[in-house]
Scaffold this active site. Structure first.
Site, PDB file in Angstrom:
ATOM      1  N   ASP A 100       0.840  -1.160   0.084  1.00 20.94           N
ATOM      2  CA  ASP A 100      -0.149   0.045  -0.019  1.00 20.94           C
ATOM      3  C   ASP A 100       0.912   1.344  -0.015  1.00 20.94           C
ATOM      4  O   ASP A 100       1.607   1.574   0.827  1.00 20.94           O
ATOM      5  CB  ASP A 100      -0.855  -0.027   1.202  1.00 20.94           C
ATOM      6  CG  ASP A 100      -2.203   0.663   1.161  1.00 20.94           C
ATOM      7  OD1 ASP A 100      -1.722   2.173   0.769  1.00 20.94           O
ATOM      8  OD2 ASP A 100      -3.090   0.374   1.353  1.00 20.94           O
ATOM      9  N   SER A 108      -6.771   4.357  -1.594  1.00 18.84           N
ATOM     10  CA  SER A 108      -6.705   2.838  -1.553  1.00 18.84           C
ATOM     11  C   SER A 108      -7.823   2.159  -1.868  1.00 18.84           C
ATOM     12  O   SER A 108      -7.990   0.938  -2.476  1.00 18.84           O
ATOM     13  CB  SER A 108      -6.443   2.500   0.004  1.00 18.84           C
ATOM     14  OG  SER A 108      -4.995   2.942   0.146  1.00 18.84           O
ATOM     15  N   THR A 124      -8.133  -1.602   1.495  1.00 18.08           N
ATOM     16  CA  THR A 124      -7.349  -2.612   0.854  1.00 18.08           C
ATOM     17  C   THR A 124      -8.187  -4.297   0.962  1.00 18.08           C
ATOM     18  O   THR A 124      -8.424  -4.722   0.229  1.00 18.08           O
ATOM     19  CB  THR A 124      -5.865  -2.620   0.780  1.00 18.08           C
ATOM     20  OG1 THR A 124      -5.425  -1.400   0.380  1.00 18.08           O
ATOM     21  CG2 THR A 124      -5.375  -3.665   0.078  1.00 18.08           C
ATOM     22  N   PHE A 163      -5.632  -9.476  15.430  1.00 16.33           N
ATOM     23  CA  PHE A 163      -4.423  -9.388  16.664  1.00 16.33           C
ATOM     24  C   PHE A 163      -4.177  -7.946  16.883  1.00 16.33           C
ATOM     25  O   PHE A 163      -3.122  -7.675  17.693  1.00 16.33           O
ATOM     26  CB  PHE A 163      -3.266  -9.792  15.657  1.00 16.33           C
ATOM     27  CG  PHE A 163      -3.240 -11.119  15.088  1.00 16.33           C
ATOM     28  CD1 PHE A 163      -3.084 -12.282  15.709  1.00 16.33           C
ATOM     29  CD2 PHE A 163      -3.470 -11.462  13.722  1.00 16.33           C
ATOM     30  CE1 PHE A 163      -3.507 -13.553  15.335  1.00 16.33           C
ATOM     31  CE2 PHE A 163      -3.484 -12.665  13.092  1.00 16.33           C
ATOM     32  CZ  PHE A 163      -3.425 -13.701  13.958  1.00 16.33           C
ATOM     33  N   GLU A 192      -1.533  -7.934   2.012  1.00 15.16           N
ATOM     34  CA  GLU A 192      -1.452  -6.191   1.947  1.00 15.16           C
ATOM     35  C   GLU A 192      -0.391  -5.898   3.063  1.00 15.16           C
ATOM     36  O   GLU A 192      -0.588  -6.092   4.165  1.00 15.16           O
ATOM     37  CB  GLU A 192      -2.525  -5.651   2.250  1.00 15.16           C
ATOM     38  CG  GLU A 192      -2.346  -3.948   2.184  1.00 15.16           C
ATOM     39  CD  GLU A 192      -3.243  -3.133   2.962  1.00 15.16           C
ATOM     40  OE1 GLU A 192      -3.469  -1.875   2.695  1.00 15.16           O
ATOM     41  OE2 GLU A 192      -4.077  -3.604   3.881  1.00 15.16           O
ATOM     42  N   ASP A 249       2.032   2.582   3.402  1.00 15.93           N
ATOM     43  CA  ASP A 249       1.038   3.667   3.405  1.00 15.93           C
ATOM     44  C   ASP A 249       1.020   4.579   4.593  1.00 15.93           C
ATOM     45  O   ASP A 249       1.207   5.687   4.679  1.00 15.93           O
ATOM     46  CB  ASP A 249      -0.131   3.398   2.742  1.00 15.93           C
ATOM     47  CG  ASP A 249      -1.383   4.438   2.842  1.00 15.93           C
ATOM     48  OD1 ASP A 249      -1.055   5.439   1.816  1.00 15.93           O
ATOM     49  OD2 ASP A 249      -1.971   4.391   3.694  1.00 15.93           O
ATOM     50  N   HIS A 275       2.157   8.404   5.553  1.00 18.64           N
ATOM     51  CA  HIS A 275       1.366   9.522   5.741  1.00 18.64           C
ATOM     52  C   HIS A 275       1.882  10.419   6.545  1.00 18.64           C
ATOM     53  O   HIS A 275       1.499  11.661   6.856  1.00 18.64           O
ATOM     54  CB  HIS A 275      -0.098   8.873   6.212  1.00 18.64           C
ATOM     55  CG  HIS A 275      -0.965   8.560   5.025  1.00 18.64           C
ATOM     56  ND1 HIS A 275      -1.447   9.597   4.100  1.00 18.64           N
ATOM     57  CD2 HIS A 275      -1.628   7.420   4.662  1.00 18.64           C
ATOM     58  CE1 HIS A 275      -2.208   9.034   3.044  1.00 18.64           C
ATOM     59  NE2 HIS A 275      -2.466   7.718   3.213  1.00 18.64           N
ATOM     60  N   ASP A 277      -1.429  -0.028  -4.838  1.00 17.27           N
ATOM     61  CA  ASP A 277      -2.719   0.640  -5.204  1.00 17.27           C
ATOM     62  C   ASP A 277      -2.464   2.174  -5.598  1.00 17.27           C
ATOM     63  O   ASP A 277      -3.372   2.695  -6.380  1.00 17.27           O
ATOM     64  CB  ASP A 277      -3.676   0.697  -4.048  1.00 17.27           C
ATOM     65  CG  ASP A 277      -3.010   0.894  -2.639  1.00 17.27           C
ATOM     66  OD1 ASP A 277      -1.719   0.954  -2.575  1.00 17.27           O
ATOM     67  OD2 ASP A 277      -3.760   0.781  -1.732  1.00 17.27           O
ATOM     68  N   HIS A 278      -1.353   2.476  -4.919  1.00 18.02           N
ATOM     69  CA  HIS A 278      -1.053   4.001  -5.431  1.00 18.02           C
ATOM     70  C   HIS A 278       0.503   4.253  -4.930  1.00 18.02           C
ATOM     71  O   HIS A 278       0.997   3.383  -4.079  1.00 18.02           O
ATOM     72  CB  HIS A 278      -2.093   5.063  -4.689  1.00 18.02           C
ATOM     73  CG  HIS A 278      -2.265   4.892  -3.185  1.00 18.02           C
ATOM     74  ND1 HIS A 278      -1.297   5.337  -2.443  1.00 18.02           N
ATOM     75  CD2 HIS A 278      -2.973   4.260  -2.207  1.00 18.02           C
ATOM     76  CE1 HIS A 278      -1.539   5.172  -1.186  1.00 18.02           C
ATOM     77  NE2 HIS A 278      -2.631   4.399  -1.044  1.00 18.02           N
TER      78      HIS A 278
END
Length: 491
Positions: free
Chosen positions: A65, A115, A178, A283, A326, A331, A335, A372-373
């Site tokens: 991601d 996403s 995702t 988890f 994933e 990602d 961020h 995804d990006h």
């Protein structure tokens, strides 16, 4: 005259009868050069390559991601440096795949995807609006009716209808965009629990993603789901987020006599994949923490271990399986401009890919690694080989300076909460950049860094992998997976 001299001497190498007025400098033998040797070996391997045009029994789709090309490059270097190398020549597991391409990730309403559309395009074959999952481009954000009328089937659901097994593994919450791309249908990715679903959407007939996952018809329901998000499956009375008072983990356990719920790494490692065909692993209350913080979270399993366990369960089905894996934290840490944790998860993805290859037959398993990006991470010059990729740009231990005589970082972000220029951080130092919770510099101040819109890499191996080369729409990846599995993509 200098160019004429070398031109004549070059000609003499081809036609010895042409003599040079002077002796040309001797040419060094390239045959002993490490890059030349490596190049020849790579060519020989490529010449032996024969596309596997057979049927895929299994398909494993890995999503890094937010993993654009810069993340792969910097992640490779960091992984190599972590293992005592200079980093540049290190190879991530998926970089050994024989076929590569580029995926165009835009959505139907934006140059830069989120996403939700990013994964939905890959798992359904049609692009949609940002924020939507499992619906076509007619969907309208936060509008339940358009989502119900625009539903499109996912490849995971199609695999289940064919009698295959299907599963999802992630380091995020399992209802995040995702992972929900395998089973979810909504115009609004944030509708993850009933407490996040508006009253008008409930009245119109929409249900949250946690319920969609657990309550899907048996013939399309996921066999394995592993990640975080326990809070979205449990009621407020159990410190969860559900206002309806339901414990969806109990609903999961009721679907099969052998259904299992796993909560810790200890339980995962003790679990026998042959003992169950319906496994839910939750988890963490939300997203899984970074492996860098393992000491503070000792019961958080690694992505590779979850992947191996999931494959063990899915392999019980002799017809085959589809699995979405994933590495979400690439990602999530980008961020907040935490390059160290983001890039560590590039290596975690690599380890999971290696685990998947070890657990499957390469002749019958199509493995795809993509994103995804992208994200706005940049790697800029000019730092000597071997200098820490997370640190300042330096040459032979001396800082490289910008036009204002300030040092700068090798890695920088276009946007985000990191320091914004020298007014915010007039003394950028190596220690600051390599500190445990360092934020790398960003150009434009934003509370959360924006995604990048450039094409992202695609790596593939196994049956029909040769179809994933060149520049492609993200939605095309679905077509290759469906073709490999023998799925009629129009249904």
């Amino acid at each position: 005259m200098r160019n004429l001299f070398y031109g004549l001497c070059a000609a003499a190498l081809i036609l010895p009868s042409l003599a040079c007025a002077q002796s040309a400098p001797p040419l060094k033998d390239k045959a002993q050069n490490v890059y030349f040797i490596d190049g020849k070996a790579s060519l020989n391997e490529a010449l032996k390559r024969v596309p596997n045009v057979g049927h895929a029994k299994n398909v494993i789709l890995f999503i890094g991601d937010g993993m654009g090309v810069n993340s792969v490059t910097a992640g490779r270097i960091l992984a190599g440096q972590t293992h005592g190398e200079i980093g540049t020549t290190y190879r991530l597991a998926f970089e050994a795949f024989p076929y590569t391409g580029l995926s165009k990730t835009y959505s139907t309403d934006d140059y830069v995807t989120d996403s939700a559309n990013g994964i939905s395009a890959i798992t359904t074959g049609v692009k949609t609006i940002n924020g939507a999952l499992g619906v076509d481009g007619t969907a309208k954000r936060k509008d339940c009716p358009s989502g119900l009328s625009g539903r499109v089937i996912t490849i995971a659901e199609q695999a289940r209808l064919m009698g295959l097994s299907a599963g999802v593994v992630t380091t995020s919450g399992v209802t995040d965009a995702t992972p929900a791309g395998a089973y979810g249908h909504t115009t609004t990715r944030g509708w993850r629990s009933d407490s996040e679903l508006p009253a008008d959407a409930i009245k119109a007939g929409c249900i949250d993603l946690a319920r969609q996952m657990v309550e899907a018809p048996a013939n399309v329901r996921m066999n394995v789901v592993m990640g975080g998000d326990l809070a979205r499956f449990t009621p407020e009375s159990q410190k969860g987020r559900r206002k309806d008072g339901r414990d969806l983990t109990k609903a999961w356990l009721k679907q099969s006599p052998t259904a299992r719920l796993l909560r810790t790494e200890t339980e995962l490692k003790a679990f026998d994949p042959q003992s169950s065909d319906h496994v839910l692993g939750l988890f963490a209350a939300g997203d899984l923490p970074s492996p860098i913080d393992k000491a503070q979270n000792p019961e958080t399993p690694a992505l590779a271990d979850m992947t191996s366990a999931a494959i063990g369960v899915l392999k019980r089905n002799t017809k085959g399986f589809f699995l979405l894996v994933e590495s979400a934290s690439i990602d999530k840490w980008h961020h907040v401009n935490d390059a160290k944790r983001a890039l560590r998860d590039v290596e975690e993805l690599s380890k999971a890919v290696a685990a998947a290859r070890a657990a499957t037959n390469p002749e019958e398993t199509l493995i795809i690694v993509t994103a995804d990006h992208s994200h706005g991470l940049t790697q800029s010059g000019y730092s000597s080989l071997g200098e820490p990729i997370l640190g300042l740009a330096r040459v032979e231990g001396e800082n490289v300076l910008d036009d204002h005589k300030h040092p700068y970082a090798v890695l920088n972000y276009a946007t985000g909460p990191g320091d914004h220029g020298h007014e915010d951080d007039p003394e950028l130092t190596q220690d600051k950049l390599t500190a445990p919770d360092a934020k790398h510099p960003s150009l434009i101040p934003m509370s959360s860094a924006a995604h990048g819109g450039e094409d992202v890499p695609v790596y593939a191996t196994g049956p029909q992998a040769h179809l994933l080369t060149g520049v492609m729409e993200s939605s095309y990846i679905y077509q290759v997976m469906a073709h490999a599995l023998g799925i009629d993509g129009e249904k």
